[in-house]
Design a protein around this motif. Structure first.
Motif, PDB file in Angstrom:
ATOM      1  N   TRP A  32       0.827  -1.197   0.000  1.00 12.58           N
ATOM      2  CA  TRP A  32       0.000   0.000   0.000  1.00 12.58           C
ATOM      3  C   TRP A  32       0.866   1.253   0.000  1.00 12.58           C
ATOM      4  O   TRP A  32       0.368   2.353   0.183  1.00 12.58           O
ATOM      5  CB  TRP A  32      -0.924  -0.012   1.224  1.00 12.58           C
ATOM      6  N   ASN A  33       2.172   1.049  -0.223  1.00 18.59           N
ATOM      7  CA  ASN A  33       3.099   2.181  -0.221  1.00 18.59           C
ATOM      8  C   ASN A  33       4.299   1.851  -1.106  1.00 18.59           C
ATOM      9  O   ASN A  33       5.436   1.830  -0.651  1.00 18.59           O
ATOM     10  CB  ASN A  33       3.544   2.489   1.211  1.00 18.59           C
ATOM     11  N   VAL A  34       4.028   1.616  -2.369  1.00 19.16           N
ATOM     12  CA  VAL A  34       5.076   1.276  -3.329  1.00 19.16           C
ATOM     13  C   VAL A  34       5.949   2.503  -3.600  1.00 19.16           C
ATOM     14  O   VAL A  34       5.439   3.583  -3.897  1.00 19.16           O
ATOM     15  CB  VAL A  34       4.468   0.782  -4.658  1.00 19.16           C
ATOM     16  N   ALA A  35       7.243   2.325  -3.500  1.00 19.77           N
ATOM     17  CA  ALA A  35       8.194   3.419  -3.728  1.00 19.77           C
ATOM     18  C   ALA A  35       9.173   3.030  -4.834  1.00 19.77           C
ATOM     19  O   ALA A  35       9.365   1.839  -5.117  1.00 19.77           O
ATOM     20  CB  ALA A  35       8.952   3.734  -2.437  1.00 19.77           C
ATOM     21  N   THR A 118       2.827  22.988   5.198  1.00 18.30           N
ATOM     22  CA  THR A 118       2.519  21.562   5.335  1.00 18.30           C
ATOM     23  C   THR A 118       1.986  21.009   4.020  1.00 18.30           C
ATOM     24  O   THR A 118       1.627  21.768   3.116  1.00 18.30           O
ATOM     25  CB  THR A 118       1.475  21.322   6.446  1.00 18.30           C
ATOM     26  N   LYS A 119       1.954  19.684   3.936  1.00 21.12           N
ATOM     27  CA  LYS A 119       1.412  19.015   2.757  1.00 21.12           C
ATOM     28  C   LYS A 119       0.432  17.932   3.194  1.00 21.12           C
ATOM     29  O   LYS A 119       0.718  17.165   4.113  1.00 21.12           O
ATOM     30  CB  LYS A 119       2.532  18.378   1.920  1.00 21.12           C
ATOM     31  N   GLN A 120      -0.709  17.872   2.528  1.00 20.02           N
ATOM     32  CA  GLN A 120      -1.713  16.866   2.818  1.00 20.02           C
ATOM     33  C   GLN A 120      -1.693  15.797   1.729  1.00 20.02           C
ATOM     34  O   GLN A 120      -1.850  16.111   0.545  1.00 20.02           O
ATOM     35  CB  GLN A 120      -3.110  17.498   2.858  1.00 20.02           C
ATOM     36  N   PRO A 121      -1.463  14.516   2.093  1.00 19.17           N
ATOM     37  CA  PRO A 121      -1.480  13.468   1.073  1.00 19.17           C
ATOM     38  C   PRO A 121      -2.898  13.096   0.647  1.00 19.17           C
ATOM     39  O   PRO A 121      -3.831  13.136   1.456  1.00 19.17           O
ATOM     40  CB  PRO A 121      -0.800  12.290   1.782  1.00 19.17           C
ATOM     41  N   TYR A 122      -3.022  12.761  -0.622  1.00 22.48           N
ATOM     42  CA  TYR A 122      -4.295  12.299  -1.183  1.00 22.48           C
ATOM     43  C   TYR A 122      -4.060  10.963  -1.877  1.00 22.48           C
ATOM     44  O   TYR A 122      -3.007  10.742  -2.490  1.00 22.48           O
ATOM     45  CB  TYR A 122      -4.845  13.301  -2.195  1.00 22.48           C
ATOM     46  N   PHE A 123      -5.058  10.096  -1.793  1.00 18.46           N
ATOM     47  CA  PHE A 123      -5.040   8.831  -2.517  1.00 18.46           C
ATOM     48  C   PHE A 123      -5.933   9.008  -3.733  1.00 18.46           C
ATOM     49  O   PHE A 123      -7.133   9.269  -3.607  1.00 18.46           O
ATOM     50  CB  PHE A 123      -5.536   7.698  -1.629  1.00 18.46           C
ATOM     51  N   VAL A 124      -5.353   8.889  -4.911  1.00 14.64           N
ATOM     52  CA  VAL A 124      -6.068   9.080  -6.177  1.00 14.64           C
ATOM     53  C   VAL A 124      -6.367   7.709  -6.758  1.00 14.64           C
ATOM     54  O   VAL A 124      -5.445   6.916  -7.006  1.00 14.64           O
ATOM     55  CB  VAL A 124      -5.214   9.908  -7.162  1.00 14.64           C
ATOM     56  N   VAL A 221      -5.801  11.336   2.927  1.00 18.14           N
ATOM     57  CA  VAL A 221      -5.416  10.193   3.752  1.00 18.14           C
ATOM     58  C   VAL A 221      -4.389  10.617   4.801  1.00 18.14           C
ATOM     59  O   VAL A 221      -3.907  11.752   4.805  1.00 18.14           O
ATOM     60  CB  VAL A 221      -4.848   9.034   2.896  1.00 18.14           C
ATOM     61  N   SER A 222      -4.039   9.690   5.671  1.00 21.46           N
ATOM     62  CA  SER A 222      -3.139   9.976   6.782  1.00 21.46           C
ATOM     63  C   SER A 222      -1.737  10.349   6.306  1.00 21.46           C
ATOM     64  O   SER A 222      -1.210   9.765   5.352  1.00 21.46           O
ATOM     65  CB  SER A 222      -3.048   8.757   7.697  1.00 21.46           C
ATOM     66  N   PRO A 223      -1.093  11.279   6.996  1.00 21.26           N
ATOM     67  CA  PRO A 223       0.298  11.634   6.684  1.00 21.26           C
ATOM     68  C   PRO A 223       1.255  10.461   6.863  1.00 21.26           C
ATOM     69  O   PRO A 223       2.408  10.531   6.431  1.00 21.26           O
ATOM     70  CB  PRO A 223       0.612  12.755   7.681  1.00 21.26           C
ATOM     71  N   ALA A 224       0.784   9.375   7.469  1.00 24.07           N
ATOM     72  CA  ALA A 224       1.639   8.206   7.694  1.00 24.07           C
ATOM     73  C   ALA A 224       2.190   7.644   6.394  1.00 24.07           C
ATOM     74  O   ALA A 224       3.247   7.009   6.381  1.00 24.07           O
ATOM     75  CB  ALA A 224       0.868   7.114   8.445  1.00 24.07           C
ATOM     76  N   VAL A 225       1.497   7.903   5.285  1.00 21.97           N
ATOM     77  CA  VAL A 225       1.960   7.374   4.004  1.00 21.97           C
ATOM     78  C   VAL A 225       3.289   7.992   3.588  1.00 21.97           C
ATOM     79  O   VAL A 225       4.023   7.439   2.759  1.00 21.97           O
ATOM     80  CB  VAL A 225       0.897   7.609   2.910  1.00 21.97           C
ATOM     81  N   ILE A 236      -4.859   3.841   2.906  1.00 21.10           N
ATOM     82  CA  ILE A 236      -5.759   4.368   1.867  1.00 21.10           C
ATOM     83  C   ILE A 236      -7.136   4.720   2.413  1.00 21.10           C
ATOM     84  O   ILE A 236      -8.043   5.072   1.655  1.00 21.10           O
ATOM     85  CB  ILE A 236      -5.891   3.372   0.690  1.00 21.10           C
ATOM     86  N   GLU A 237      -7.304   4.630   3.728  1.00 19.98           N
ATOM     87  CA  GLU A 237      -8.579   5.009   4.331  1.00 19.98           C
ATOM     88  C   GLU A 237      -8.695   6.532   4.368  1.00 19.98           C
ATOM     89  O   GLU A 237      -7.780   7.229   4.831  1.00 19.98           O
ATOM     90  CB  GLU A 237      -8.688   4.440   5.746  1.00 19.98           C
ATOM     91  N   ALA A 238      -9.818   7.047   3.871  1.00 19.84           N
ATOM     92  CA  ALA A 238     -10.021   8.490   3.833  1.00 19.84           C
ATOM     93  C   ALA A 238     -10.122   9.061   5.245  1.00 19.84           C
ATOM     94  O   ALA A 238     -10.664   8.428   6.152  1.00 19.84           O
ATOM     95  CB  ALA A 238     -11.277   8.817   3.047  1.00 19.84           C
ATOM     96  N   VAL A 239      -9.562  10.252   5.424  1.00 24.60           N
ATOM     97  CA  VAL A 239      -9.641  10.955   6.699  1.00 24.60           C
ATOM     98  C   VAL A 239     -10.454  12.235   6.523  1.00 24.60           C
ATOM     99  O   VAL A 239     -10.630  12.728   5.410  1.00 24.60           O
ATOM    100  CB  VAL A 239      -8.228  11.282   7.240  1.00 24.60           C
TER     101      VAL A 239
END
Length: 241
Positions: A32-35, A118-124, A221-225, A236-239
């Motif tokens: 869930w976090n491919v780099a 700051t930056k907010q991550p989004y799951f597209v 989504v959470s900044p944890a990504v 990938i759970e929406a916050v």
């Protein structure tokens, strides 16, 4: 751009959705976090005894051209700009004959806050949860330090093509670059090994990209990504913002 994405499908599900085949021993690690520089599935087509075979393989994300002296080149080549892919030495050979699709369940992008602090991550992702397949390239690199015939002598690597983001809409607020998505018909055209006229092929892919991307859903989504060590479906759970 595309620098982090999700691919957690099982081999059987991936093969079915892509209408492809895969070696019985193929193993995929759900992520869930491919780099960049990690192993990822790609889909490509090959002519075998005159017949076209669509296959799923595992490649390192970050393209290493055949002429490279060191595979570390791939660290900087996980994306290829569609505007220059035909001319750049790193990508031009693969663009002519080694095109692939890179299947994802969605990708992450970061949006700056109004104050820029700051930056907010989004799951597209697709609204219905179906796969998105990005236009990609692949290459084989031979390690000169390995003995001929060694199991790890050859490295398969890949990259994802990008283009300018749509001029308006929610995607435009995330990043100025967009990974190039392919429709099922577009994927078939992109993969066709017999196609040598790559200019029209790229134009066709770019022509449908914004319409395909307009159907995607963007979830905060959470900044944890942001930490590649974090890897689980909770990413990938929406916050609620």
């Amino acid at each position: 751009m595309c620098g982090r994405y999700v691919m957690a499908r099982a081999v059987g599900d991936l093969v079915a959705e892509l209408e492809a085949e895969a070696d019985a021993s193929l193993e995929l690690r759900a992520s869930w976090n491919v780099a960049p520089t990690t192993d990822v599935p790609i889909v490509l087509e090959r002519l075998i005894d005159g017949a076209v075979h669509r296959e799923v393989h595992v490649a390192k994300w970050g393209l290493v051209p055949g002429w490279a002296k060191d595979p570390a080149v791939g660290v900087r080549a996980f994306n290829a700009r569609s505007e220059t892919v035909a001319e750049k030495p790193t990508f031009r050979a693969a663009f002519k004959s080694k095109r692939c699709g890179v299947p994802v369940q969605g990708y992450y992008e970061w949006k700056k806050s109004p104050d820029g602090k700051t930056k907010q991550p989004y799951f597209v992702h697709s609204a219905d949860g179906s796969l998105i397949t990005f236009a990609g390239l692949y290459e084989w690199w031979k390690d000169p330090a390995k003995e001929d015939g060694a199991a790890d002598q050859w490295l398969l690597s890949c990259t994802i093509l990008t283009m300018a983001s749509p001029p308006d809409g929610e995607l435009a607020t995330l990043h100025d670059r967009l990974p190039v998505p392919l429709s099922p018909a577009g994927l078939a055209e992109w993969l066709a090994p017999a196609t040598k006229e790559t200019g029209p092929l790229l134009e066709a892919a770019l022509a449908e990209a914004w319409d395909l991307a307009a159907q995607w859903q963007l979830d905060p989504v959470s900044p944890a990504v942001g930490n590649v060590r974090n890897n689980g479906p909770e990413l990938i759970e929406a916050v609620t913002l």
